[in-house]
Scaffold this active site. Structure first.
Site, PDB file in Angstrom:
ATOM      1  N   THR A 190       0.812  -1.222   0.000  1.00  0.00           N
ATOM      2  CA  THR A 190       0.000   0.000   0.000  1.00  0.00           C
ATOM      3  C   THR A 190       0.845   1.271   0.000  1.00  0.00           C
ATOM      4  O   THR A 190       1.872   1.345   0.665  1.00  0.00           O
ATOM      5  CB  THR A 190      -0.908  -0.004   1.236  1.00  0.00           C
ATOM      6  OG1 THR A 190      -1.701  -1.185   1.193  1.00  0.00           O
ATOM      7  CG2 THR A 190      -1.810   1.210   1.278  1.00  0.00           C
ATOM      8  N   GLY A 229       2.845  -2.421   8.340  1.00  0.00           N
ATOM      9  CA  GLY A 229       2.942  -3.026   9.672  1.00  0.00           C
ATOM     10  C   GLY A 229       4.355  -3.513   9.924  1.00  0.00           C
ATOM     11  O   GLY A 229       4.922  -4.226   9.106  1.00  0.00           O
ATOM     12  N   GLU A 493      -6.273  -5.915   3.444  1.00  0.00           N
ATOM     13  CA  GLU A 493      -6.120  -7.123   2.640  1.00  0.00           C
ATOM     14  C   GLU A 493      -7.328  -7.369   1.745  1.00  0.00           C
ATOM     15  O   GLU A 493      -7.829  -8.486   1.615  1.00  0.00           O
ATOM     16  CB  GLU A 493      -5.790  -8.317   3.550  1.00  0.00           C
ATOM     17  CG  GLU A 493      -4.379  -8.149   4.125  1.00  0.00           C
ATOM     18  CD  GLU A 493      -3.981  -9.188   5.148  1.00  0.00           C
ATOM     19  OE1 GLU A 493      -3.728  -8.780   6.283  1.00  0.00           O
ATOM     20  OE2 GLU A 493      -3.903 -10.378   4.806  1.00  0.00           O
TER      21      GLU A 493
END
Lengths: 761, 761
Positions: A190, A229, A493
């Site tokens: 992303t 993350g 996701e």
């Protein structure tokens, strides 16, 4: 303060929730062990689940109690890091367990040694035990689950899906990533300006033939990798999604392994800028970060090259070659996300069961309003409205479970097949075709089940929180953080709306092929898409006469079949609309509905097949007659509840008439609710969630709601340092309360007559 | 890091949301000032709103920026206390403003002086300016709003509603509570074991005739006062709901003023136990606490005695007398909650407008997927599905506004009337009857509007967050904390389900009276319950023929009327069901629907009347033709969207046929969306919310989404102390990553062949 116990009572009417809850347990004839076997798929998996849970909730580092709800973001992140380090030791232990090798030979050392040939390479089976452990951990401490999941699931699966055999072995095994060792990975897909539209990501990987290397760049602010993350503080490496540019040509988005940090100091490497994304709605224990690349150089070999490979010119003057297998390249580009989606369906089962347990126990233990002056107050669960608010939600985890286990099995078998077929040399063209069809179906099912169930569980948590009144709003009763942690599953996701549209468009295409050309692949599609069989479609449009027989208690499958009929009718309506308007977007609201109906249908069908022992690979394990009947009532209630919820569509598309709704569906709903109400405590006990997993005092097993809740609140909020009830900031308030009057205190100035006249002189 | 500006671009395709958003502004012909006047009710209120907002967002203590999202619970509480102290100074200023008295005479000192007769007592009008300020503050910093609201709104209104004139004057004016001075109050209604069932609260107030005092006791754990806002750290006094026990007789729950803390030290008084409730899903800045009373003695005169009074025996041998006006006593027991409910409807307008603005600007500025390879990516808002997800939500604050202002006016006028009538001596029996009927209607309207709108706004925040993808999950974009703060409104001051049931049961009673006995009070009921006029009911059940004319663009009221028809039909269905089953509970799910439909109807009707200038007290102020048309389209979309959402009921109760849904309702929906889409930026600009009130960088006015967002993230997450990207806890991770192998490291022991054989000897 001493822990309050149930003995502390005086001479007033005392509420005794624990007595009410225990009475239900004594009265129920349900075989909860059998149900639990059903819910955990089979006896082997069941026993493993309980072993693992027992280990997690009793582990001094991994265990999670109500202190969890008071941690600041910084505390959450540090504690999560400690838990990751702890999990890493279990990882080694679990691999040794699967290989049954605890004596002699340091298995992990052998696996990491690149030269070792005495030991078989790591397989999915080797890490299946840890995967299950992680999946359970993720339901106790979601941010921990994600933080490890990004490394193993996204980083790891991206390498597995896109790397060559050698690359997989090197990064995951030799370098140790698979053991959470040597490498900690993150997943740079992303960007700030692009999420769902992966093909338009802007980060570039330019091949420099002089260096025989790639140069990674972030061309502008919106191409900053965002939400990554593990990037803020943990990751030493990332898989980076970037446009492959070779000699001026743009080959689209490919994947590259890029080192980010020094392994020992965690210092950033040259050209890497990283920042912390900061506070989120939930899951603050994850160190999401942003990454910018400025002329970061990586060797050509760091590109993951299973399906696309850059081959340098041999003598410096030939053209550089780019070899690619476009179809598989695209599929496997997204395959890293598949595992997450499949896991989210399993999470839906476990999260749903947790909150259903809390709310049901509270509904049984809580009393409110008496029918008349001298009677005791009724239990919440005895109000039909409350039954309607709680019990259908309780059926959701029941229906999700079989579908979740089945999807997980299909996921592993399909990926194994893909791996085998794509490793074989020469390429097995037919094998590739079959497996890519299977992958497409897996994409449809996982997308529709992921989207539908993550939405259903969001609603479940929200609505069940409301059934617990104010106590549901206390952080200690799990709903708040539970919701905040959960809802991101609707977005990440694969955004739920995009996933629903994508899967529905594929279903629509299958429908059109079947309805207009009679095309239907029995062996591949009969399982998930049986309602698209041309024979069935034909039958739906043959006038049948008696519409009241649509739900028939002598034919249990009819509760599933009605969804098949509705799917066909909606798809036909959509088909016609598009034919008229030539515009798929105008029916997108209905397409989202198709995906939802498809998921509901899958869940009902899988549950039905399991409970009837129709599927040789997925037995029911329920032998007790009464228990079986109750399990069927759950199935019926789930179907009826959602028919009623969607009665707009069921009437609009003429599956049911207004009278069917008033005379069949809604009365059946009201008839099923009290049937399940009497076993509702046993039905939640059947999830066998220990208190340490519930982590919400109003939902603990003993049902001593008020004392448990009071004790947890007091434990987490000890007496203030300056004295009971005196806040550190109390002076702000006492100064305010004891402040004087304007003229006396001369606040800022004053407008007293004498002064004003003096100033006037 | 230097603040990034829009100039920072390189040679890649750059996303330029600010350009897209500005283009929409240039293209729109809407008169946003006129719309804003409409939304703020009238020009006077409009101007006041903007004055107050301007003062709040520029006040150095009151202003709230994105740092807000990173504060811990303890920080939030302290900062909130500072803001309360700041607001207290505005309170004095606002009263002086209303009385236009800034020169000479210390007004507040005069008001507080108990002997002063030179100054008129404090009225609702005096504090109306501060009330408006507080209502606006509450939408910028909800926890601050609540924390002050508990003191002024709940504590204050409980005294106003239940105290005698002298009691009101003493506690609020002389003691200074109304000025947030001298006294800080909390509201001890809810107990651990009882919430909605106020009549069953267990705390006791036993009259001791020897002491001529009440003794307050918490009889057992479940009677602990729970969730009491302000109790943990702020309150010096509480109004306590307790059972009045006199000479062994239980007179039910009454209200008592009970001192809790020393004013200067905030130390707890004898017999008072208080604890902190701790972490909540949201609004952690509120110091909710629990309170237990152990033989706490208060003078008899501290009981609030407007409607119930305990009169001691004169000579010690006579019976103690309890004088009560049961009907008004009960109503006013709950009246403290009314103000909160009315305010929550206003909050629904403002919260809704904030999140609609953020999501709409994002939808216009964000691009995703291109229709084909060489075109630029489409703006999200140009997808019909996205329009469907955003635009109907945008209509909600539009429709709430007129209803909210109207409800607020009715609230003040009714309470003033109640106060006047109940103060008059001798009692005005007819006046009391009329005002108690008006109060009942106000209860119905406020309950149904509070429940419906707090639910609608919960959904609005949740769905609009999802339309912003991952960025909606960032705490800095307001949705997370916004949702967590908001949803408690569905539970407190009347649980939404209970409120819906209560209001629907009253509506049902009115319906039965009208339908079976022709009873209808034209002067009282024509406004809110016009659809219950016997003539209208009769007409609904007279076959009319042409069902397709139900929505008629030549008759704008038809968009409201269809809800009137549906209400009558559902009520008739419910009536028949109860006749058969003799069980109201079985239809409770439908009753909740009735309350919701009633609220939707109220909103549509009020909006319609305002926009047509039908109501002389509530003018439209919209003169521009095009703007008016657009305002009607908003009205239409709101009605059509909810008809479609409830198409199940509309078909089941035969208001519409399946074909009506497919051929009229849904096509109309798809026709209205693009009409509003082209003005959507102007429609959100019309709310005139400054960035400081939006407090979400993806929704700021200039539309420079990515830079604003990036800059706020970077500002709130400065480089780590140990170096960029190096967490304080990095050693936990590097130790894990660099750990050795089991045999080398001798972790715990080892199972090497040599050692094992040695151990075997």
């Amino acid at each position: 303060m001493t822990r309050l116990s149930t003995v502390n009572t005086k001479d007033s009417p005392v509420l005794i929730p624990q007595k009410l809850i225990n009475k239900e347990r004594q009265d129920s004839k349900l075989q909860i062990d059998e149900i639990n076997t059903f819910l955990e798929s089979n006896p082997e998996k069941q026993s493993l689940t309980h072993q693992l849970i027992d280990q997690i909730v009793n582990d001094p580092i991994l265990q999670t109690d109500t202190k969890y709800y008071d941690q600041t973001k910084d505390q959450q992140r540090e504690i999560t890091a400690k838990k990751i380090a702890r999990l890493a030791t279990y990882m080694e232990h679990d691999i040794k367990t699967v290989r049954a090798q605890f004596r002699d030979n340091d298995l992990i050392k052998q696996l990491q040694s690149s030269s070792s040939s005495s030991v078989l390479p790591l397989t999915n089976k080797d890490i299946s035990l840890f995967d299950k452990r992680l999946s359970l951990v993720a339901n106790i401490d979601p941010q921990l689950g994600t933080r490890v999941g990004v490394h193993l699931g996204l980083f790891g699966n991206c390498i597995k899906g896109n790397g060559t055999d050698e690359q997989i072995k090197y990064w995951l095994q030799t370098r140790g990533a698979a053991f959470i060792k040597g490498i900690y990975g993150c997943f740079s897909m992303t960007e700030l300006g692009h999420g769902s539209n992966v093909a338009q990501l802007q980060t570039t990987a330019t091949y420099d033939s002089k260096l025989d290397s790639f140069v990674i760049n972030t061309p502008d602010l919106t191409a900053t990798k965002w939400w990554i993350g593990g990037a803020a503080h943990s990751a030493t490496h990332t898989v980076c999604y970037a446009r492959l540019l070779v000699e001026g040509k743009d080959y689209g988005v490919k994947t590259f392994v890029v080192p980010l940090r020094d392994l020992e100091t965690l210092q950033l490497l040259p050209g890497i800028s990283i920042g912390d994304i900061g506070s989120k709605m939930g899951r603050d224990g994850i160190d999401n970060g942003w990454i910018q690349f400025r002329n970061v150089i990586i060797p050509r070999e760091y590109m993951l090259s299973r399906f696309t490979k850059v081959i340098p010119s041999e003598n410096g003057s030939d053209k550089v070659t780019v070899k690619t297998q476009p179809q598989l390249d695209q599929i496997s580009g997204y395959s890293a996300l598949l595992s997450g989606r499949v896991n989210m369906v399993m999470d839906s089962f476990r999260f749903g069961s947790k909150f259903a347990t809390i709310a049901t126990r509270y509904a049984v233990g809580r009393q409110q309003f008496a029918p008349n002056k001298n009677s005791t107050e009724l239990q919440l669960i005895d109000y039909p409205l409350h039954q309607y608010r709680v019990l259908p939600q309780l059926t959701i985890p029941y229906l999700v479970s079989p579908a979740a286990f089945k999807l997980m099995d299909t996921y592993y078998s399909t990926l194994d097949e893909l791996y085998k077929v794509s490793s074989s040399s020469p390429a097995n063209a037919n094998g590739l075709k079959v497996v890519s069809e299977k992958l497409k179906n897996l994409f449809i099912d996982s997308a529709s089940l992921k989207a539908t169930n993550t939405w259903l569980i969001s609603t479940l948590i929200d609505e069940l929180r409301q059934t617990c009144g104010g106590h549901g709003y206390s952080q200690y009763n799990a709903f708040g953080k539970g919701y905040d942690d959960w809802v991101v599953q609707c977005t990440w996701e694969g955004d739920n709306n995009i996933l629903s549209l994508t899967s529905a468009k594929s279903i629509l295409k299958k429908f059109v092929d079947s309805a207009t050309k009679g095309k239907f692949n029995n062996s591949l599609d009969e399982d998930s898409f049986n309602y698209l069989n041309p024979k069935f479609i034909m039958k739906v449009f043959t006038p049948s006469g008696d519409s009241t027989s649509i739900i028939d208690d002598d034919d249990l499958y009819s509760y599933t079949k009605i969804w098949e009929v509705s799917l066909v009718k909606i798809l036909a309506f959509i088909g016609k609309s598009i034919e008229r308007s030539r515009d798929v977007d105008s029916v997108s609201k209905l397409l989202v509905m198709v995906s939802k109906f498809h998921a509901i249908h899958s869940m009902l069908k899988t549950y039905h097949n399991k409970l009837t022992n129709n599927d040789p690979h997925d037995k029911s394990f329920i032998n007790d007659q009464y228990t079986q009947e109750t399990m069927w009532n759950i199935y019926k209630l789930f179907s009826i509840y959602f028919i009623d919820k969607h009665s707009g569509e069921f009437q609009q598309f003429k599956i049911l008439t207004p009278n069917d709704i008033s005379k069949i569906i809604q009365p059946k709903l009201l008839e099923l609710l009290p049937k399940l109400r009497k076993d509702c405590i046993a039905l939640t006990d059947s999830f066998k969630l220990p208190d340490a997993m519930i982590n919400a005092p109003i939902g603990y097993y003993d049902g001593d709601i008020y004392h448990n809740y009071f004790n947890e609140v007091v434990k987490n909020n000890p007496v203030e340092k300056d004295g009971a009830g005196i806040a550190p900031y109390h002076k702000i308030l006492s100064d305010m309360l004891t402040r004087g009057f304007e003229f006396d205190a001369k606040l800022g100035g004053s407008s007293n007559k004498d002064i004003l006249s003096m100033l006037n002189k």
